[in-house]
Write a protein that holds these residues in place. Structure first.
Motif, PDB file in Angstrom:
ATOM      1  N   ARG A   1       0.839  -1.194   0.000  1.00  0.00           N
ATOM      2  CA  ARG A   1       0.000   0.000   0.000  1.00  0.00           C
ATOM      3  C   ARG A   1       0.875   1.245   0.000  1.00  0.00           C
ATOM      4  NH1 ARG A   1      -5.394  -0.810   1.610  1.00  0.00           N
ATOM      5  NH2 ARG A   1      -5.873  -2.988   2.120  1.00  0.00           N
ATOM      6  N   PHE A   2       0.419   2.254  -0.729  1.00  0.00           N
ATOM      7  CA  PHE A   2       1.135   3.518  -0.735  1.00  0.00           C
ATOM      8  C   PHE A   2       0.134   4.637  -1.025  1.00  0.00           C
ATOM      9  CE2 PHE A   2       0.948   2.171  -5.088  1.00  0.00           C
ATOM     10  CZ  PHE A   2       0.819   3.326  -5.824  1.00  0.00           C
ATOM     11  N   GLU A   3       0.559   5.873  -0.804  1.00  0.00           N
ATOM     12  CA  GLU A   3      -0.301   7.037  -0.971  1.00  0.00           C
ATOM     13  C   GLU A   3       0.293   7.987  -2.001  1.00  0.00           C
ATOM     14  OE1 GLU A   3      -1.024   8.926   2.747  1.00  0.00           O
ATOM     15  OE2 GLU A   3      -2.040   7.194   3.638  1.00  0.00           O
ATOM     16  N   PHE A   4      -0.611   8.746  -2.603  1.00  0.00           N
ATOM     17  CA  PHE A   4      -0.204   9.779  -3.559  1.00  0.00           C
ATOM     18  C   PHE A   4      -1.023  11.028  -3.269  1.00  0.00           C
ATOM     19  CE2 PHE A   4      -0.597  12.175  -7.478  1.00  0.00           C
ATOM     20  CZ  PHE A   4       0.719  12.225  -7.920  1.00  0.00           C
ATOM     21  N   SER A   5      -0.359  12.183  -3.271  1.00  0.00           N
ATOM     22  CA  SER A   5      -1.017  13.457  -2.985  1.00  0.00           C
ATOM     23  C   SER A   5      -0.794  14.423  -4.138  1.00  0.00           C
ATOM     24  CB  SER A   5      -0.481  14.072  -1.686  1.00  0.00           C
ATOM     25  OG  SER A   5      -0.758  13.230  -0.585  1.00  0.00           O
ATOM     26  N   ASP A   6      -1.835  15.194  -4.430  1.00  0.00           N
ATOM     27  CA  ASP A   6      -1.746  16.202  -5.481  1.00  0.00           C
ATOM     28  C   ASP A   6      -2.526  17.431  -5.041  1.00  0.00           C
ATOM     29  OD1 ASP A   6      -1.058  17.014  -8.315  1.00  0.00           O
ATOM     30  OD2 ASP A   6      -3.249  17.146  -8.406  1.00  0.00           O
ATOM     31  N   ASN A   7      -1.946  18.581  -5.268  1.00  0.00           N
ATOM     32  CA  ASN A   7      -2.566  19.854  -4.892  1.00  0.00           C
ATOM     33  C   ASN A   7      -2.569  20.753  -6.116  1.00  0.00           C
ATOM     34  OD1 ASN A   7      -3.628  21.999  -3.505  1.00  0.00           O
ATOM     35  ND2 ASN A   7      -2.194  21.884  -1.805  1.00  0.00           N
TER      36      ASN A   7
END
Length: 242
Positions: A200-206
């Protein structure tokens, strides 16, 4: 093979015939107890084409290892917000309700499929949080988990309800959308959770997005602007993957 006498070697006793060929000069295939004397430097002792086989084995091993590394090396799986659209608006100077619709673009750069486990969307207006939507997949309410194909793209539609008051800019929104029909600027932050091979991993975008107010009606007698059916105000649009 003629028998040799002891006199040929200066021996006093008679010579015995060869124990391997028994004096015949030939060795049969049935004789498995025969003994052959070969010098250490004889080429027949070296395995045939050993160097070529070793080089081929090393090349195959390196090629297979490199292929596996290229195929299974983890790469980025991203989720980014695209163009915003206002699907419902009830705008007053003191209180405003807006429902936005957006499409999240999912991209999988891996050579294997990935799944989207959850997504959190936060919307800010003038650096103040005005709406949030969190969606988890695989639970009792949403049993279908979106899958992003290998080296492929998918899109995820979502909507989020925004609530404004005078402190969060309701009066400004009334001016921009009801009077001059201008665009509203929102800061959209997307936090997504992906998984593949039990990892499992996360990705963030703004990203900064604009929502056009051109479809919103002019103010009525109560100085209220509208867009869309009022029945949608109590229901957030369903999330859909395509």
């Amino acid at each position: 093979m003629p028998k040799l006498s002891g006199k040929s070697y200066g021996a006093t006793e008679p010579a015995e015939p060869c124990r391997t060929c028994k004096g015949s000069g030939k060795i049969t295939k049935k004789d498995k107890e025969g003994i052959a004397v070969i010098s250490y430097g004889d080429e027949r002792l070296a395995p045939s084409r050993t160097a070529i086989y070793m080089i081929i084995a090393v090349i195959l091993f390196l090629g297979l290892t490199g292929t596996l590394v290229i195929l299974f090396y983890p790469r980025t799986v991203s989720a980014k917000s695209s163009q915003l659209e206002i699907v419902y608006a009830d705008i007053q100077r003191n209180v405003t309700k807006i429902i936005l619709k957006d499409t999240i673009q999912l991209r999988n750069s891996n050579y294997f499929a990935s799944t989207l486990d959850g997504i959190n969307i936060t919307v800010q207006y003038q650096q103040k949080e005005v709406g949030k939507n969190s969606t988890l997949y695989g639970n009792t309410t949403r049993t279908v988990t979106p899958t992003i194909p290998a080296r492929g793209d998918s899109s995820l539609n979502y909507s989020i309800a925004l609530n404004f008051n005078r402190e969060t800019g309701s009066d400004d929104i009334w001016t921009y959308c009801c009077l001059i029909h201008y665009s509203l600027g929102f800061q959209v932050q997307v936090n997504s959770q992906f998984s593949y091979f039990s990892n499992r991993f996360e990705f963030s975008d703004n990203i900064y997005q604009n929502a056009n107010c051109i479809k919103i009606s002019k103010p009525d007698t109560n100085n209220t602007c509208h867009l869309g059916d009022r029945g949608i105000i109590n229901a957030v649009l369903p999330v859909e993957v395509r």
